[in-house]
Design a protein around this motif. Sequence first.
Motif, PDB file in Angstrom:
ATOM      1  N   MET A 136       0.826  -1.207   0.000  1.00  0.00           N
ATOM      2  CA  MET A 136       0.000   0.000   0.000  1.00  0.00           C
ATOM      3  C   MET A 136       0.858   1.254   0.000  1.00  0.00           C
ATOM      4  O   MET A 136       0.564   2.229  -0.708  1.00  0.00           O
ATOM      5  N   ARG A 137       1.934   1.253   0.797  1.00  0.00           N
ATOM      6  CA  ARG A 137       2.819   2.416   0.841  1.00  0.00           C
ATOM      7  C   ARG A 137       3.425   2.670  -0.538  1.00  0.00           C
ATOM      8  O   ARG A 137       3.449   3.807  -1.009  1.00  0.00           O
ATOM      9  N   ALA A 138       3.903   1.606  -1.174  1.00  0.00           N
ATOM     10  CA  ALA A 138       4.514   1.752  -2.493  1.00  0.00           C
ATOM     11  C   ALA A 138       3.494   2.257  -3.515  1.00  0.00           C
ATOM     12  O   ALA A 138       3.810   3.124  -4.352  1.00  0.00           O
ATOM     13  N   ALA A 139       2.261   1.737  -3.464  1.00  0.00           N
ATOM     14  CA  ALA A 139       1.224   2.194  -4.389  1.00  0.00           C
ATOM     15  C   ALA A 139       0.894   3.663  -4.150  1.00  0.00           C
ATOM     16  O   ALA A 139       0.727   4.438  -5.104  1.00  0.00           O
ATOM     17  N   CYS A 140       0.806   4.066  -2.881  1.00  0.00           N
ATOM     18  CA  CYS A 140       0.532   5.482  -2.567  1.00  0.00           C
ATOM     19  C   CYS A 140       1.658   6.382  -3.062  1.00  0.00           C
ATOM     20  O   CYS A 140       1.406   7.483  -3.582  1.00  0.00           O
ATOM     21  N   GLN A 141       2.887   5.941  -2.926  1.00  0.00           N
ATOM     22  CA  GLN A 141       4.017   6.726  -3.420  1.00  0.00           C
ATOM     23  C   GLN A 141       3.955   6.881  -4.938  1.00  0.00           C
ATOM     24  O   GLN A 141       4.217   7.960  -5.477  1.00  0.00           O
ATOM     25  N   ARG A 142       3.584   5.805  -5.636  1.00  0.00           N
ATOM     26  CA  ARG A 142       3.457   5.896  -7.089  1.00  0.00           C
ATOM     27  C   ARG A 142       2.302   6.814  -7.488  1.00  0.00           C
ATOM     28  O   ARG A 142       2.417   7.605  -8.435  1.00  0.00           O
ATOM     29  N   ILE A 143       1.186   6.715  -6.765  1.00  0.00           N
ATOM     30  CA  ILE A 143       0.050   7.602  -7.054  1.00  0.00           C
ATOM     31  C   ILE A 143       0.447   9.055  -6.860  1.00  0.00           C
ATOM     32  O   ILE A 143       0.073   9.933  -7.655  1.00  0.00           O
ATOM     33  N   ALA A 144       1.228   9.340  -5.802  1.00  0.00           N
ATOM     34  CA  ALA A 144       1.688  10.714  -5.556  1.00  0.00           C
ATOM     35  C   ALA A 144       2.536  11.222  -6.717  1.00  0.00           C
ATOM     36  O   ALA A 144       2.394  12.372  -7.156  1.00  0.00           O
ATOM     37  N   VAL A 145       3.409  10.375  -7.230  1.00  0.00           N
ATOM     38  CA  VAL A 145       4.260  10.770  -8.360  1.00  0.00           C
ATOM     39  C   VAL A 145       3.428  10.997  -9.618  1.00  0.00           C
ATOM     40  O   VAL A 145       3.554  12.021 -10.298  1.00  0.00           O
ATOM     41  N   GLU A 146       2.545  10.049  -9.934  1.00  0.00           N
ATOM     42  CA  GLU A 146       1.746  10.162 -11.148  1.00  0.00           C
ATOM     43  C   GLU A 146       0.765  11.327 -11.084  1.00  0.00           C
ATOM     44  O   GLU A 146       0.447  11.940 -12.109  1.00  0.00           O
ATOM     45  N   SER A 147       0.286  11.639  -9.865  1.00  0.00           N
ATOM     46  CA  SER A 147      -0.662  12.757  -9.727  1.00  0.00           C
ATOM     47  C   SER A 147      -0.038  14.086 -10.118  1.00  0.00           C
ATOM     48  O   SER A 147      -0.738  15.018 -10.538  1.00  0.00           O
ATOM     49  N   GLN A 148       1.289  14.185  -9.986  1.00  0.00           N
ATOM     50  CA  GLN A 148       1.984  15.435 -10.299  1.00  0.00           C
ATOM     51  C   GLN A 148       2.538  15.446 -11.724  1.00  0.00           C
ATOM     52  O   GLN A 148       3.005  16.471 -12.192  1.00  0.00           O
ATOM     53  N   GLY A 149       2.507  14.305 -12.393  1.00  0.00           N
ATOM     54  CA  GLY A 149       3.137  14.199 -13.700  1.00  0.00           C
ATOM     55  C   GLY A 149       2.147  14.293 -14.847  1.00  0.00           C
ATOM     56  O   GLY A 149       0.934  14.382 -14.659  1.00  0.00           O
ATOM     57  N   VAL A 152       2.657  10.099 -20.725  1.00  0.00           N
ATOM     58  CA  VAL A 152       1.707   9.297 -21.480  1.00  0.00           C
ATOM     59  C   VAL A 152       1.397   8.029 -20.680  1.00  0.00           C
ATOM     60  O   VAL A 152       2.300   7.394 -20.127  1.00  0.00           O
ATOM     61  N   GLY A 153       0.127   7.672 -20.582  1.00  0.00           N
ATOM     62  CA  GLY A 153      -0.278   6.498 -19.818  1.00  0.00           C
ATOM     63  C   GLY A 153      -0.490   6.769 -18.345  1.00  0.00           C
ATOM     64  O   GLY A 153      -0.732   5.830 -17.572  1.00  0.00           O
ATOM     65  N   ARG A 154      -0.423   8.041 -17.951  1.00  0.00           N
ATOM     66  CA  ARG A 154      -0.560   8.395 -16.536  1.00  0.00           C
ATOM     67  C   ARG A 154      -1.871   7.885 -15.944  1.00  0.00           C
ATOM     68  O   ARG A 154      -1.886   7.302 -14.851  1.00  0.00           O
ATOM     69  N   GLN A 155      -2.987   8.090 -16.644  1.00  0.00           N
ATOM     70  CA  GLN A 155      -4.286   7.709 -16.111  1.00  0.00           C
ATOM     71  C   GLN A 155      -4.394   6.200 -15.937  1.00  0.00           C
ATOM     72  O   GLN A 155      -4.986   5.706 -14.970  1.00  0.00           O
ATOM     73  N   ALA A 156      -3.803   5.452 -16.875  1.00  0.00           N
ATOM     74  CA  ALA A 156      -3.832   3.993 -16.767  1.00  0.00           C
ATOM     75  C   ALA A 156      -3.040   3.528 -15.550  1.00  0.00           C
ATOM     76  O   ALA A 156      -3.457   2.611 -14.831  1.00  0.00           O
ATOM     77  N   ARG A 157      -1.875   4.149 -15.303  1.00  0.00           N
ATOM     78  CA  ARG A 157      -1.074   3.747 -14.151  1.00  0.00           C
ATOM     79  C   ARG A 157      -1.764   4.121 -12.845  1.00  0.00           C
ATOM     80  O   ARG A 157      -1.740   3.356 -11.870  1.00  0.00           O
ATOM     81  N   LEU A 158      -2.386   5.312 -12.818  1.00  0.00           N
ATOM     82  CA  LEU A 158      -3.146   5.698 -11.629  1.00  0.00           C
ATOM     83  C   LEU A 158      -4.268   4.692 -11.363  1.00  0.00           C
ATOM     84  O   LEU A 158      -4.464   4.245 -10.225  1.00  0.00           O
ATOM     85  N   GLY A 159      -5.002   4.346 -12.411  1.00  0.00           N
ATOM     86  CA  GLY A 159      -6.101   3.402 -12.250  1.00  0.00           C
ATOM     87  C   GLY A 159      -5.631   2.057 -11.741  1.00  0.00           C
ATOM     88  O   GLY A 159      -6.269   1.444 -10.880  1.00  0.00           O
ATOM     89  N   ALA A 160      -4.486   1.595 -12.254  1.00  0.00           N
ATOM     90  CA  ALA A 160      -3.959   0.296 -11.823  1.00  0.00           C
ATOM     91  C   ALA A 160      -3.594   0.316 -10.347  1.00  0.00           C
ATOM     92  O   ALA A 160      -3.887  -0.635  -9.599  1.00  0.00           O
ATOM     93  N   ASP A 161      -2.962   1.402  -9.892  1.00  0.00           N
ATOM     94  CA  ASP A 161      -2.578   1.470  -8.481  1.00  0.00           C
ATOM     95  C   ASP A 161      -3.790   1.656  -7.577  1.00  0.00           C
ATOM     96  O   ASP A 161      -3.821   1.145  -6.452  1.00  0.00           O
ATOM     97  N   LEU A 162      -4.787   2.383  -8.055  1.00  0.00           N
ATOM     98  CA  LEU A 162      -6.012   2.507  -7.264  1.00  0.00           C
ATOM     99  C   LEU A 162      -6.679   1.150  -7.092  1.00  0.00           C
ATOM    100  O   LEU A 162      -7.137   0.797  -5.995  1.00  0.00           O
ATOM    101  N   MET A 163      -6.732   0.361  -8.160  1.00  0.00           N
ATOM    102  CA  MET A 163      -7.332  -0.966  -8.052  1.00  0.00           C
ATOM    103  C   MET A 163      -6.513  -1.873  -7.145  1.00  0.00           C
ATOM    104  O   MET A 163      -7.060  -2.698  -6.417  1.00  0.00           O
ATOM    105  N   LEU A 164      -5.179  -1.706  -7.149  1.00  0.00           N
ATOM    106  CA  LEU A 164      -4.340  -2.472  -6.229  1.00  0.00           C
ATOM    107  C   LEU A 164      -4.669  -2.127  -4.787  1.00  0.00           C
ATOM    108  O   LEU A 164      -4.875  -3.006  -3.940  1.00  0.00           O
ATOM    109  N   VAL A 165      -4.739  -0.820  -4.487  1.00  0.00           N
ATOM    110  CA  VAL A 165      -5.015  -0.375  -3.124  1.00  0.00           C
ATOM    111  C   VAL A 165      -6.379  -0.875  -2.648  1.00  0.00           C
ATOM    112  O   VAL A 165      -6.515  -1.421  -1.548  1.00  0.00           O
ATOM    113  N   PHE A 166      -7.403  -0.703  -3.482  1.00  0.00           N
ATOM    114  CA  PHE A 166      -8.744  -1.060  -3.028  1.00  0.00           C
ATOM    115  C   PHE A 166      -9.000  -2.559  -3.128  1.00  0.00           C
ATOM    116  O   PHE A 166      -9.868  -3.088  -2.428  1.00  0.00           O
TER     117      PHE A 166
END
Length: 301
Positions: A136-149, A152-166
């Motif tokens: 969860m910590r690693a996924a949150c860290q990736r979401i924090a990075v992608e949220s600021q970037g 290309v493919g940012r939304q897909a990576r965000l979605g993947a990490d959100l599904m991992l967390v939930f």
Amino acid sequence: MNVIPSFTLYADGKTNVAPQFVHIETIPLRSKKNDWIIRPHRHPELFQMLLLTRGRAEMRLEGDDFQLDAPALTAIAPNAVHGYAFQTDVEGFVLSVSDAYLRELLGATGDQEATDILAASCVLSLADLKDAVDEMRAACQRIAVESQGRRVGRQARLGADLMLVFGLLAELGPDGHGGKVGESSADTVLFDRFRMLVENRYRDQLSIRDYASELATSERTLRRTVKARSGQTPLEILRQRIILEAQRDLLYSAMSVSEIAYGLGFQDQAYFSRFFAAATGQSPSRFRENHKSGWSGTVAD
């Protein structure tokens, strides 16, 4: 008249939530400037998760108090009233996501248990679950990075990490929220539509016949579906939602009992008081007296 504050993000006011709203920040970022106290409030359109990786906090969720010792996780469903008092050495993340967006993401997977976890708030200890905490910590860290970037493919990576967390939240969360084996998709859709309609119309004093009509189904089908999915009748779910809002108003506002009754669609305060007492065993005034001062909003270091 005091009412329970509603925010998009705490103390930032209420604005329209974007269709794919995702926001993540560290716990100290907002808590420190508020003297480490997050007063009771709610987010009407957001599901929020707090991952505590270091330190302690006191939490109020609806009318209940909890002590959080890291590692711990809280999941806050839309409109749930919650507040925190943090130690000054806490670490962790607060993740806020549009409820509609989460349901869209999780619904696309067909994982009903993961989708159902969004309907309820919970508080979980993650002691002895180091692997889950690290994921969860690693996924949150990736979401924090992608949220600021803007890669290309940012939304897909965000979605993947959100599904991992939930997905992890569904795995770790309390039992009883998942769908049942063999349950038809039509029943699942009808139950979800009923819950959403209750959330939107519980103040309107509609009958179950009215709800069935709004959902273009029969009372018999609605009762069968709701009972199979939840173990409760539609009327029980509706009454619980009304009582929950009444308790919130009694705990977190200065409205009189008559004002609360009127706001919930009751024309007769005496009838509302009997309705409330039958469900809780206490009059509205006694409930307020017994519970309102129960949370100090402080935490010992």
